[in-house]
Scaffold this motif. Structure first.
Motif, short mmCIF file in Angstrom:
data_model
loop_
_atom_site.label_atom_id
_atom_site.label_comp_id
_atom_site.label_asym_id
_atom_site.label_seq_id
_atom_site.Cartn_x
_atom_site.Cartn_y
_atom_site.Cartn_z
N VAL A 80 -4.57 8.78 -6.33
CA VAL A 80 -3.85 9.76 -6.19
C VAL A 80 -2.70 8.86 -6.86
O VAL A 80 -2.30 8.26 -5.29
CB VAL A 80 -3.81 10.81 -6.51
CG1 VAL A 80 -3.01 11.47 -6.52
CG2 VAL A 80 -5.35 11.71 -6.47
N PRO A 81 -2.04 8.51 -7.70
CA PRO A 81 -1.02 7.42 -7.68
C PRO A 81 -0.12 8.80 -7.10
O PRO A 81 0.59 9.97 -6.77
CB PRO A 81 -0.21 7.43 -9.25
CG PRO A 81 -1.13 7.91 -9.70
CD PRO A 81 -2.37 8.15 -9.12
N GLY A 82 0.99 7.93 -5.58
CA GLY A 82 1.81 8.65 -4.62
C GLY A 82 2.02 9.06 -4.08
O GLY A 82 2.34 10.17 -2.72
N THR A 83 0.53 8.76 -3.37
CA THR A 83 -0.72 9.43 -1.97
C THR A 83 -1.15 8.12 -1.54
O THR A 83 -1.26 6.89 -1.38
CB THR A 83 -1.77 10.14 -2.70
OG1 THR A 83 -3.07 9.75 -3.20
CG2 THR A 83 -1.39 11.87 -3.61
N ALA A 84 -1.30 8.70 -0.21
CA ALA A 84 -2.27 7.63 0.90
C ALA A 84 -3.60 8.58 1.20
O ALA A 84 -4.13 9.09 0.65
CB ALA A 84 -1.04 7.66 1.74
N SER A 85 -3.92 6.72 1.13
CA SER A 85 -5.95 7.32 1.18
C SER A 85 -6.07 7.71 3.10
O SER A 85 -6.04 7.46 3.97
CB SER A 85 -6.31 5.61 1.72
OG SER A 85 -7.72 5.98 2.11
N TYR A 86 -6.59 9.31 2.31
CA TYR A 86 -7.01 9.68 3.96
C TYR A 86 -7.66 8.81 4.88
O TYR A 86 -8.35 8.87 5.78
CB TYR A 86 -7.46 11.52 3.64
CG TYR A 86 -8.62 11.98 4.57
CD1 TYR A 86 -8.27 12.52 5.45
CD2 TYR A 86 -10.17 11.56 4.55
CE1 TYR A 86 -8.33 13.64 6.51
CE2 TYR A 86 -10.40 12.18 5.43
CZ TYR A 86 -9.63 13.29 6.53
OH TYR A 86 -10.69 14.29 7.31
#
Length: 246
Positions: free
Chosen positions: A11-17
């Motif tokens: 998702v744009p603007g997020t980091a990978s959990y």
């Protein structure tokens, strides 16, 4: 703006959990052991936070259920609400849209009170009280004199973070707390919490302490949203102000 997490960072603007937890735990994101425990780890982290914080975002209303004339019990599947918080009877009978009806809030009482005051359907009328009977049933009193639609308000469990549900309220707005809760789980999994054979028995406790620190701030924020902070306001607690205003 907080940089939120999505499951895999797609998702744009997020980091990978998935990547952040793997980096902290020093494992590969493709490690089969890691991918196997991911769902359980997410469940652990989310459930801890939902129980600890009572999120405003998990409150929902439902108008799918109704009272039957002459029947005092209402059955709701236990997966609809985690906690039933409010019961409104919509009048007049037959009205299904809460915004076109009169909401009649029921007061919570005990089953014993209903049994004594409203022991039968004699004197049936618009209900005024409700009592929780078991995990999926509540009772009303007086017994209903018509078929009334109910507006139920309660706490729900949103869908968990996953590849098909890449973001949640928790992952977007409380990513730091979610990471700490996840690390408590995975470090315990890796190091068995304690014991002579453990690689680092203090590691789960370290993440637990950090989770508790972050939790305190999140609890205050949730209380502010609901005007349940200091003096039942939306203000942050002020340690310097030792007396009440006015």
């Amino acid at each position: 703006m907080t940089t939120g997490l999505s499951y895999d960072g797609s998702v744009p603007g997020t980091a990978s959990y998935v990547a952040q937890v793997a980096e902290l735990a020093v494992v590969s994101t493709t490690d089969p052991n890691y991918t196997t425990i991911l769902p359980a780890m997410i469940t652990y982290a989310e459930n801890r936070m939902y129980r600890d914080l009572d999120f405003l975002s998990t409150t929902q209303s439902n108008t799918s259920y109704s009272l039957a004339s002459g029947t005092r019990s209402v059955v709701i599947p236990p997966d609809v609400f985690v906690v039933l918080e409010q019961v409104n009877v919509l009048s007049p009978a037959g009205t299904t849209n809460p915004n076109s009806a009169t909401r009649n809030p029921l007061l919570p009482v005990t089953k014993e009170f209903l049994d004594v005051v409203f022991p039968s359907s004699d004197g049936a009328a618009l209900p005024q009280y409700f009592a929780i009977f078991d995990q999926s049933t509540f009772l009303v009193g007086p017994w209903p004199d018509a078929n009334y639609t109910l507006e139920l308000v309660g706490t729900v469990r949103p869908d968990s973070l996953s590849a098909t549900n890449p973001t949640t309220f928790i992952s977007l707005y409380l990513p730091d707390l979610m990471i700490m809760a996840s690390m408590v789980y995975i470090s315990a999994y890796q190091r068995n919490f304690s014991g002579a054979a453990a690689n680092d028995p203090a590691m789960p406790g370290t993440y637990e302490a950090q989770y508790q620190t972050l939790l305190k701030g999140a609890m205050v924020e949730e209380a502010r949203k609901k005007f349940q902070s200091s003096a039942w306001s939306s203000m942050s607690p002020a340690p310097v102000a030792s007396s009440s205003r006015g």
